[in-house]
Design a protein around this motif. Sequence first.
Motif, PDB file in Angstrom:
ATOM      1  N   LYS A  55      46.027  39.640  50.678  1.00 42.97           N
ATOM      2  CA  LYS A  55      45.015  38.710  50.186  1.00 42.97           C
ATOM      3  C   LYS A  55      45.037  38.624  48.663  1.00 42.97           C
ATOM      4  N   PHE A  56      44.175  37.759  48.156  1.00 39.68           N
ATOM      5  CA  PHE A  56      43.988  37.603  46.715  1.00 39.68           C
ATOM      6  C   PHE A  56      42.658  38.239  46.319  1.00 39.68           C
ATOM      7  N   TYR A  57      42.674  38.882  45.165  1.00 44.00           N
ATOM      8  CA  TYR A  57      41.480  39.568  44.692  1.00 44.00           C
ATOM      9  C   TYR A  57      41.228  39.259  43.217  1.00 44.00           C
ATOM     10  N   TYR A  58      39.953  39.301  42.883  1.00 44.28           N
ATOM     11  CA  TYR A  58      39.519  39.171  41.486  1.00 44.28           C
ATOM     12  C   TYR A  58      39.020  40.541  41.052  1.00 44.28           C
TER      13      TYR A  58
ATOM     14  N   GLU B 227      41.079  39.543  35.913  1.00 44.23           N
ATOM     15  CA  GLU B 227      42.356  38.969  36.337  1.00 44.23           C
ATOM     16  C   GLU B 227      42.402  38.792  37.850  1.00 44.23           C
ATOM     17  N   PHE B 228      43.339  37.957  38.303  1.00 43.06           N
ATOM     18  CA  PHE B 228      43.585  37.767  39.719  1.00 43.06           C
ATOM     19  C   PHE B 228      44.822  38.560  40.116  1.00 43.06           C
ATOM     20  N   ILE B 229      44.736  39.202  41.267  1.00 36.68           N
ATOM     21  CA  ILE B 229      45.855  39.988  41.782  1.00 36.68           C
ATOM     22  C   ILE B 229      46.044  39.649  43.262  1.00 36.68           C
ATOM     23  N   ALA B 230      47.216  39.944  43.776  1.00 35.86           N
ATOM     24  CA  ALA B 230      47.499  39.721  45.197  1.00 35.86           C
ATOM     25  C   ALA B 230      48.173  40.958  45.748  1.00 35.86           C
TER      26      ALA B 230
ATOM     27  N   ASP C 192      52.055  48.356  44.483  1.00 34.25           N
ATOM     28  CA  ASP C 192      51.336  47.762  43.362  1.00 34.25           C
ATOM     29  C   ASP C 192      51.116  46.267  43.585  1.00 34.25           C
ATOM     30  N   PHE C 193      49.999  45.773  43.099  1.00 35.28           N
ATOM     31  CA  PHE C 193      49.647  44.363  43.243  1.00 35.28           C
ATOM     32  C   PHE C 193      50.621  43.459  42.478  1.00 35.28           C
ATOM     33  N   TYR C 194      50.638  42.191  42.879  1.00 36.51           N
ATOM     34  CA  TYR C 194      51.225  41.170  42.027  1.00 36.51           C
ATOM     35  C   TYR C 194      50.114  40.730  41.083  1.00 36.51           C
ATOM     36  N   HIS C 195      50.352  40.856  39.769  1.00 36.67           N
ATOM     37  CA  HIS C 195      49.349  40.522  38.761  1.00 36.67           C
ATOM     38  C   HIS C 195      49.627  39.125  38.202  1.00 36.67           C
TER      39      HIS C 195
ATOM     40  N   LEU D 258      49.881  31.485  48.053  1.00 42.80           N
ATOM     41  CA  LEU D 258      50.650  32.200  47.029  1.00 42.80           C
ATOM     42  C   LEU D 258      51.606  31.256  46.320  1.00 42.80           C
ATOM     43  N   SER D 259      52.271  30.400  47.080  1.00 36.14           N
ATOM     44  CA  SER D 259      53.199  29.443  46.491  1.00 36.14           C
ATOM     45  C   SER D 259      52.498  28.540  45.474  1.00 36.14           C
TER      46      SER D 259
END
Length: 252
Positions: A131-134, A171-174, A190-193, A227-228
């Motif tokens: 998922k995406f997180y803030y 920031e937003f991370i996935a 580790d997240f994608y930052h 994500l794309s």
Amino acid sequence: MQRQKAVKNVFELVQSDLKAKTFRTDYPVSEELRQVMVDEYIRDFMIYAIDEYYHDENLSILKELVDDLQPSKEKRQGLLDNLFWWHILYQSTRKPKLRCMDDYIAQKKHLLRVEPFISSWLKECNSAVPKFYYVGHKYNDRAFVAIDILAEETMDVVVYDPSAVPVKRGEFIAGTLLPLGGGLFFPIVDFYHFNYEAREAIACCIHHHYEKYLETSTLHEAFIHVLSVMLQIERIKSMENHNKTSSENPSI
């Protein structure tokens, strides 16, 4: 007196996890047991999954997907790592299923027979969805509050990987969060930052795209579609920032 009773009740819940047959995400787990869960079992499962599935056939598919998503060079490996676990979890929901976690549990049945709590927890981990997180409140570089963008819920996150990139507030991370009990979660890798300068543009449209893709897609499939789009936004904002910097500093 009431406070002492509450503390005693929490202590009993924590201790009961050592003997429990079923993992519950809302029950707290002792620090000692969490270390066993992460350091022994998840690490061992990751090694197993990588040995079994991180090979040429799967890698070629994932690398083509990464090429299509066009991340920056320095973020390419991090994106590939997250997509590998997305692939493992996504394939476990399809028919026929990829039985990665089931096969791992079967391989460890001689150990897990006397540790049903761990077996139950691993099965819960297998249902995780990227998922995406803030990033909200930040306690330190390894502990923070994440806001699930889709569910709009807060989650306490701890990062065990010492090489992970520290998050920035706002920031937003996935990534993929796994449960540790008591409302605590940790990322499997580790997240994608996302670039910090893209956060406002991402915030403006991420819900719209999620709602759009969830009409016809599963959570795993919608994640890839969104994500794309978010990576396209990040790329556009990065180019705009670069052009602005170049115009202000012609010598660069």
